[in-house]
Structures are given as structure tokens and as C-alpha cells.
Scaffold this active site. Structure first.
Site, PDB file in Angstrom:
ATOM      1  N   ALA A  13      54.230 -22.596  -2.467  1.00  0.00           N
ATOM      2  CA  ALA A  13      55.012 -23.690  -2.678  1.00  0.00           C
ATOM      3  C   ALA A  13      55.193 -23.964  -1.349  1.00  0.00           C
ATOM      4  O   ALA A  13      55.082 -25.547  -1.200  1.00  0.00           O
ATOM      5  CB  ALA A  13      56.083 -23.212  -3.452  1.00  0.00           C
ATOM      6  N   ASN A  42      55.312 -13.528  -2.074  1.00  0.00           N
ATOM      7  CA  ASN A  42      54.983 -13.258  -3.548  1.00  0.00           C
ATOM      8  C   ASN A  42      53.596 -13.871  -3.810  1.00  0.00           C
ATOM      9  O   ASN A  42      52.945 -13.388  -4.720  1.00  0.00           O
ATOM     10  CB  ASN A  42      55.973 -13.859  -4.496  1.00  0.00           C
ATOM     11  CG  ASN A  42      56.963 -12.757  -5.041  1.00  0.00           C
ATOM     12  OD1 ASN A  42      57.232 -11.739  -4.618  1.00  0.00           O
ATOM     13  ND2 ASN A  42      57.907 -13.396  -5.930  1.00  0.00           N
ATOM     14  N   GLN A  47      47.441 -11.544  -8.277  1.00  0.00           N
ATOM     15  CA  GLN A  47      46.027 -10.879  -8.252  1.00  0.00           C
ATOM     16  C   GLN A  47      45.518 -11.601  -9.439  1.00  0.00           C
ATOM     17  O   GLN A  47      44.033 -11.898  -9.278  1.00  0.00           O
ATOM     18  CB  GLN A  47      46.095  -9.472  -8.939  1.00  0.00           C
ATOM     19  CG  GLN A  47      46.748  -8.297  -8.235  1.00  0.00           C
ATOM     20  CD  GLN A  47      46.798  -7.150  -8.768  1.00  0.00           C
ATOM     21  OE1 GLN A  47      46.252  -6.771  -9.936  1.00  0.00           O
ATOM     22  NE2 GLN A  47      47.354  -6.099  -7.945  1.00  0.00           N
ATOM     23  N   GLY A  48      46.022 -12.062 -10.514  1.00  0.00           N
ATOM     24  CA  GLY A  48      45.151 -12.658 -11.739  1.00  0.00           C
ATOM     25  C   GLY A  48      44.295 -13.784 -11.158  1.00  0.00           C
ATOM     26  O   GLY A  48      43.335 -14.221 -11.358  1.00  0.00           O
ATOM     27  N   GLY A  49      45.113 -14.936 -10.856  1.00  0.00           N
ATOM     28  CA  GLY A  49      44.401 -16.271 -10.612  1.00  0.00           C
ATOM     29  C   GLY A  49      45.168 -17.490 -10.921  1.00  0.00           C
ATOM     30  O   GLY A  49      46.551 -17.463 -10.888  1.00  0.00           O
ATOM     31  N   HIS A 232      56.500  -8.015 -15.818  1.00  0.00           N
ATOM     32  CA  HIS A 232      54.900  -7.754 -16.028  1.00  0.00           C
ATOM     33  C   HIS A 232      54.904  -6.496 -16.491  1.00  0.00           C
ATOM     34  O   HIS A 232      55.659  -5.350 -16.341  1.00  0.00           O
ATOM     35  CB  HIS A 232      54.438  -7.749 -14.511  1.00  0.00           C
ATOM     36  CG  HIS A 232      52.930  -7.908 -14.676  1.00  0.00           C
ATOM     37  ND1 HIS A 232      51.915  -6.904 -15.035  1.00  0.00           N
ATOM     38  CD2 HIS A 232      52.016  -8.978 -14.363  1.00  0.00           C
ATOM     39  CE1 HIS A 232      50.731  -7.282 -15.083  1.00  0.00           C
ATOM     40  NE2 HIS A 232      50.773  -8.598 -14.775  1.00  0.00           N
ATOM     41  N   GLU A 364      59.006 -20.761  -7.444  1.00  0.00           N
ATOM     42  CA  GLU A 364      59.626 -19.425  -8.273  1.00  0.00           C
ATOM     43  C   GLU A 364      61.181 -19.921  -8.268  1.00  0.00           C
ATOM     44  O   GLU A 364      61.867 -19.671  -9.240  1.00  0.00           O
ATOM     45  CB  GLU A 364      59.358 -18.223  -7.841  1.00  0.00           C
ATOM     46  CG  GLU A 364      59.878 -17.367  -9.063  1.00  0.00           C
ATOM     47  CD  GLU A 364      59.540 -15.724  -8.728  1.00  0.00           C
ATOM     48  OE1 GLU A 364      59.942 -14.966  -9.299  1.00  0.00           O
ATOM     49  OE2 GLU A 364      58.673 -15.449  -8.004  1.00  0.00           O
ATOM     50  N   ARG A 375      56.668 -17.173 -18.934  1.00  0.00           N
ATOM     51  CA  ARG A 375      55.642 -17.824 -18.322  1.00  0.00           C
ATOM     52  C   ARG A 375      54.350 -17.240 -18.745  1.00  0.00           C
ATOM     53  O   ARG A 375      54.065 -15.991 -18.941  1.00  0.00           O
ATOM     54  CB  ARG A 375      55.774 -17.533 -16.758  1.00  0.00           C
ATOM     55  CG  ARG A 375      54.668 -17.912 -16.029  1.00  0.00           C
ATOM     56  CD  ARG A 375      55.078 -17.716 -14.563  1.00  0.00           C
ATOM     57  NE  ARG A 375      54.842 -16.336 -14.161  1.00  0.00           N
ATOM     58  CZ  ARG A 375      53.824 -15.927 -13.892  1.00  0.00           C
ATOM     59  NH1 ARG A 375      52.677 -16.471 -13.574  1.00  0.00           N
ATOM     60  NH2 ARG A 375      53.694 -14.397 -13.425  1.00  0.00           N
TER      61      ARG A 375
END
Length: 497
Positions: A13, A42, A47-49, A232, A364, A375
Site C-alpha cells: 500500500a 505483511n 502466498q496466494g496471489g 486464515h 489493511e 475478505r
């Protein structure tokens, strides 16, 4: 120190906002301050994308919008959801322009992943280290840009207000010299990230101690939905709560199962989407399993999957499991839900503006209206880039470059301080984390929540008595900030019952 624009935080950000501003108005002087000694945020651990509709033959903006609304329990602001989702293609192009490389199936086709809550494959990724790829490439761009000055190892303590009640910078503590200094700025941007360290189990790095939120609260910033904390489902479980690592839900999208201690699947008993349910649904199912069976963790089962494909798609996860002595082709992976992302925060408009004049919040720390109660996976990186651009465009229309603002030397100021830090302070943090962990496992009735609230208020009072001067130590400042933000989270939860 004086500058045109002050950015507190150096994750995606903050960096994206700085880069957009520097591109739009190269003459601006931008100072970005991070409390980390080295590059840490963070962003690196995502990891995901990044979610985005880039294959319109198989996907659509409307489907992504509906998935986001559904995951957020229809508490998201639909106009904001539409804005962010439809901005995805341009945001992805900007990231690529800054050097970010996403995985491709062919020259003209992305390799798109599937994650919980998404009805289509739309996750752009770089193996299972997308956040690190984005962080490294943007960090490189920031360091090469002459308009941006990056200052590390300095903790933000308080936002500064002028006589008109406008924000005009912040007070900092240099963590190396233990000296204080002010940075004055026409516009101040909070991009200081999350709150994960308030909880016992978290995927967040050690810097995620809610500092920016605490500063904003003390400055009377408007807050929204503070109790919307997302967990998570799959943090690698360590019994001693040592720093652990996240296991991306993209692994479940690839076919991994969630199983109990008997190696039996259970998600289909809670939701027809099974392992691909949204995060809050999966977390709730896991907590019910743990409570019923009186166990500490569940497992991910990858034994039926192609090991070589796992290593190719998820090299970070495979390596980390191997370091823990696990052969994922033969062993189950122990996991537990963990505090992951704060969907609530500082209330902002579509330009990232708070109710305090000259104060913006991006990433965030901001409650933009995108996420609602929960989210949708991989929407946060997208949100950060979209709002970074919106804020930059707003700021350059308003700011006037003042030559006298441009100076790079820091003048330290003397404030009475007594360096304090001991084991007793750590005990307060442990007690806070224990109370906040209850927030996700106890029933959300008013009586249970009030008990947690009373404990946190008591911790606050005792901490203030034991440590009247907290700004002299980073650890004390962080604990004080976390206690304040924790109280606001629990109060918000009580008001929502």
C-alpha cells in the site's frame, strides 16, 4: 524534517502510493518511514496471489463482484466492490510495469489459481510467493526513485495536529539512537498494515502490532467495523506458538483435503463447497471440530496429490514442511486457524481519505467497504493497488509544492524518557493474546464478550501503572498500542451482538 508527503509503512500500500505519486508529480518530495530494520511487511507473506478478471471468456466482473459480496456476507459497499473489481486489469498492468512477474501457461495466457469463495480461476500468482515477488520488485523501484526517501528502523508514535485540527505529520522514535524527531508534511498517509500480533496465533510478521490504528484512534479518526477480523484456516501448527508460516488456501484449490486426527475429511459436513468454502466458513468448521474432539489442530492431507506438481506450484510450502521434518507425500500437515487480516479499520472514502483533514489510510489499516464481514481471498493486494492510485490522483490535485518543505536533514528533539523493557511487559502481551484468542472460540454472546472486555480494560490500567512512559521503548509502545486497539475490537463486537 519537512516533506511534501509522509507515508507511514512500507508494504504494498505504501510503496504503490509512493510510486504513483512520484510518477504523477516527480517534483514532490516523499518520505516513507518503516519501523522494521530490514524489508518486512505483511505483503511479503501473501502466498496466494492477486484476484482479477483477466480471462473474460470464462469469467466476468459481475461474477467477481458477486463472489466478493457473498464472501463478505453482503455487508460490503457494492459501489466500492465494483470500483475495485473493474480496476483489476489496470492495476495488474501497473504491477507488471513495475517489474512484477506472474506465472503464465503460455506467452499470452496467465496460469490462474482457484481459492475458497471464488467461482472461477482468477488468481494471478508467482508460484506460492506472490507477495514476496510484488514486495521485492516494488521495493527495488522505490529505492531507485529519487523522489522517494525511505527511512527504516524508526517507529511512528503519534500523529501531529495543528491549531486547525489538521494532521500535519507525525512524531517518531529512532530505534537505533533512541532519539525523537518530527516529520512535518502537507499530506500524511497511514499504510502501516495489520493487527495480527494482538492474537495468540497469527500469520502476520512481528511488525503487525496495530501502531497506525492506535495513533489514528488517539487522533480521533473515525473507525468502522473494528470487530471484522478474518482468520486464515491454515497456519502451520506449532504447539509452542513460535513464529510459524501460512499454508495458502490455493493448496486446497489444488486438491488438498482438510482432515481430523483420524485422517477423515469433515468440511463436507458443514458446507457443500467443502474445502473451497470461504475462509470464515472453514475456520468455523475447524473450531467446531476442535471443540467437539478436544484437540489442538487439524491437518491438511496432500498424500493423494502429485508430489512433483506440488513442489512446482508450491515450492515455499514444500520447503518449509520439509524443514519441519514432514514428507508431504507421506505425512499430514498440522494446521490451525490464525488471525490473518483486519477487514475493519479507519473509515475512508473512495480516495482513501479519513475524517481527519490531510490524513489518508491505505491497505489493511483502512476500512474501504470492500471486504464486508469477511475478505474474499486475494482481494487485499488488489485493494491496496487500486486505492493507492485513487489516493495519489486525489492528492496531486490538491497539493501545492512548497520549496521550504524540501529538506532531508533530521533534527532530533529531546523528550524526557526512561528506557524500560522487561519480562513483565511480555507477560502483558501474553495475557492480551490469550484473551483475544478467546474472541474466536467463545460464543459471541454479550456476557462472554463483556468478560473479555473487562479483562482487557484491567490489563490496560495495570500496564499504564507499571509503565507510565511507553514511548521510550518499541516493545512498550507496541503493547500499549495493541491493548488500545484490542479494546476497540471487543467494544465493536459487543455493539454488534
Amino acid at each position: 524534517m519537512k516533506t511534501d508527503i509522509l507515508i507511514i509503512g512500507s508494504g504494498l500500500a505504501g510503496m504503490a502510493t509512493a510510486l504513483y505519486l512520484a510518477e504523477l508529480r516527480p517534483e514532490l518530495q516523499i518520505v516513507m518511514v518503516s519501523k522494521a530494520k530490514k524489508d518486512e511487511s505483511n505483503t511479503k507473506y501473501a502466498q496466494g496471489g492477486i484476484a482479477g478478471v483477466v480471462e473474460t471468456k470464462i469469467d466476468s466482473f459481475e461474477q467477481h463482484i458477486e463472489d466478493t459480496m457473498k464472501a463478505g456476507h453482503y455487508l460490503s459497499d457494492r459501489k466500492i466492490v465494483e470500483l475495485v473489481v473493474k480496476s483489476a486489469p489496470d492495476s495488474i498492468k501497473d504491477l507488471e510495469r513495475w517489474g512484477v512477474v506472474f506465472d503464465h501457461e503460455s506467452k499470452d495466457s496467465y496460469e490462474l489459481g482457484l481459492e475458497g469463495g471464488h467461482s472461477k480461476h482468477r488468481i494471478l500468482h508467482h508460484k506460492d510467493s506472490t507477495g514476496k515477488e510484488i514486495y521485492d520488485k516494488l521495493n527495488q523501484q522505490v529505492k531507485q526513485n529519487s523522489s522517494i526517501q525511505l527511512i527504516n528502523n524508526c517507529a511512528a508514535l503519534e500523529l501531529n495536529k495543528n491549531k486547525e485540527n489538521q494532521i500535519e505529520g507525525a512524531l517518531f522514535l529512532d530505534l537505533e539512537s533512541n532519539q525523537f524527531f518530527n516529520i512535518s508534511a502537507q499530506k500524511t498517509i497511514l499504510a502501516s498494515g495489520g493487527i495480527g500480533r494482538i492474537f495468540g496465533h497469527t500469520s502476520n510478521p512481528e511488525v503487525a502490532t496495530a501502531d497506525g490504528l492506535a495513533m489514528a484512534i488517539r487522533a480521533s479518526a473515525e473507525l468502522r467495523n473494528m470487530h471484522f477480523v478474518q482468520f486464515h484456516p491454515t497456519l502451520f501448527f506449532k504447539a509452542n506458538k513460535e513464529k510459524s508460516f501460512l499454508i495458502s488456501e490455493a493448496l486446497r484449490g489444488f486438491g488438498a483435503y482438510l482432515v481430523n486426527q483420524d485422517a477423515k475429511r469433515f468440511m463436507q459436513n458443514y458446507d457443500d463447497r467443502a474445502e473451497l468454502s470461504p475462509r470464515d466458513v472453514v475456520c468455523e468448521a475447524i473450531f467446531k471440530e476442535l471443540k467437539q474432539r478436544k484437540e489442538s489442530n487439524v491437518f491438511l492431507d496432500c498424500r493423494h496429490l502429485n508430489l512433483e506438481e506440488i513442489k512446482r506450484k508450491f515450492p515455499f510450502i514444500a520447503k518449509k514442511c520439509e524443514e519441519e521434518g514432514l514428507d508431504i507425500n507421506k505425512n499430514l500437515i498440522p494446521v490451525v486457524p490464525a488471525a490473518h487480516y483486519h477487514c475493519g479499520g479507519i473509515a475512508v472514502n473512495q480516495y482513501g481519505q479519513s475524517n481527519l483533514e490531510n490524513l489518508y489510510a491505505i491497505g489493511e489499516i483502512a476500512e474501504t467497504g470492500l471486504h464486508g464481514k469477511n475478505r474474499l481471498a486475494s482481494n487485499s493486494l488488489l485493494e491496496a493497488v487500486v486505492f493507492a492510485k485513487k489516493a495519489a490522483l486525489k492528492i496531486i490535485r490538491e497539493i501545492v509544492v512548497i520549496e521550504s518543505m524540501k529538506q532531508s536533514d533530521i533534527e532530533f528533539i529531546e523528550l524526557s524518557s526512561k528506557v524500560q523493557s522487561n519480562k513483565k511487559a511480555e507477560e502483558y502481551l501474553t495475557a492480551l493474546q490469550s484473551e483475544m484468542q478467546k474472541l474466536i472460540t467463545v460464543s459471541r454472546d454479550k456476557s462472554s464478550l463483556c468478560k473479555i472486555q473487562n479483562q482487557i480494560v484491567s490489563l490496560q490500567k495495570n500496564f499504564e501503572n507499571d509503565f507510565p512512559i511507553t514511548t521510550s521503548s518499541l516493545k512498550l509502545t507496541e503493547i500499549s498500542n495493541m491493548l488500545l486497539v484490542a479494546e476497540k475490537i471487543v467494544n465493536s463486537a459487543i455493539n454488534d451482538v
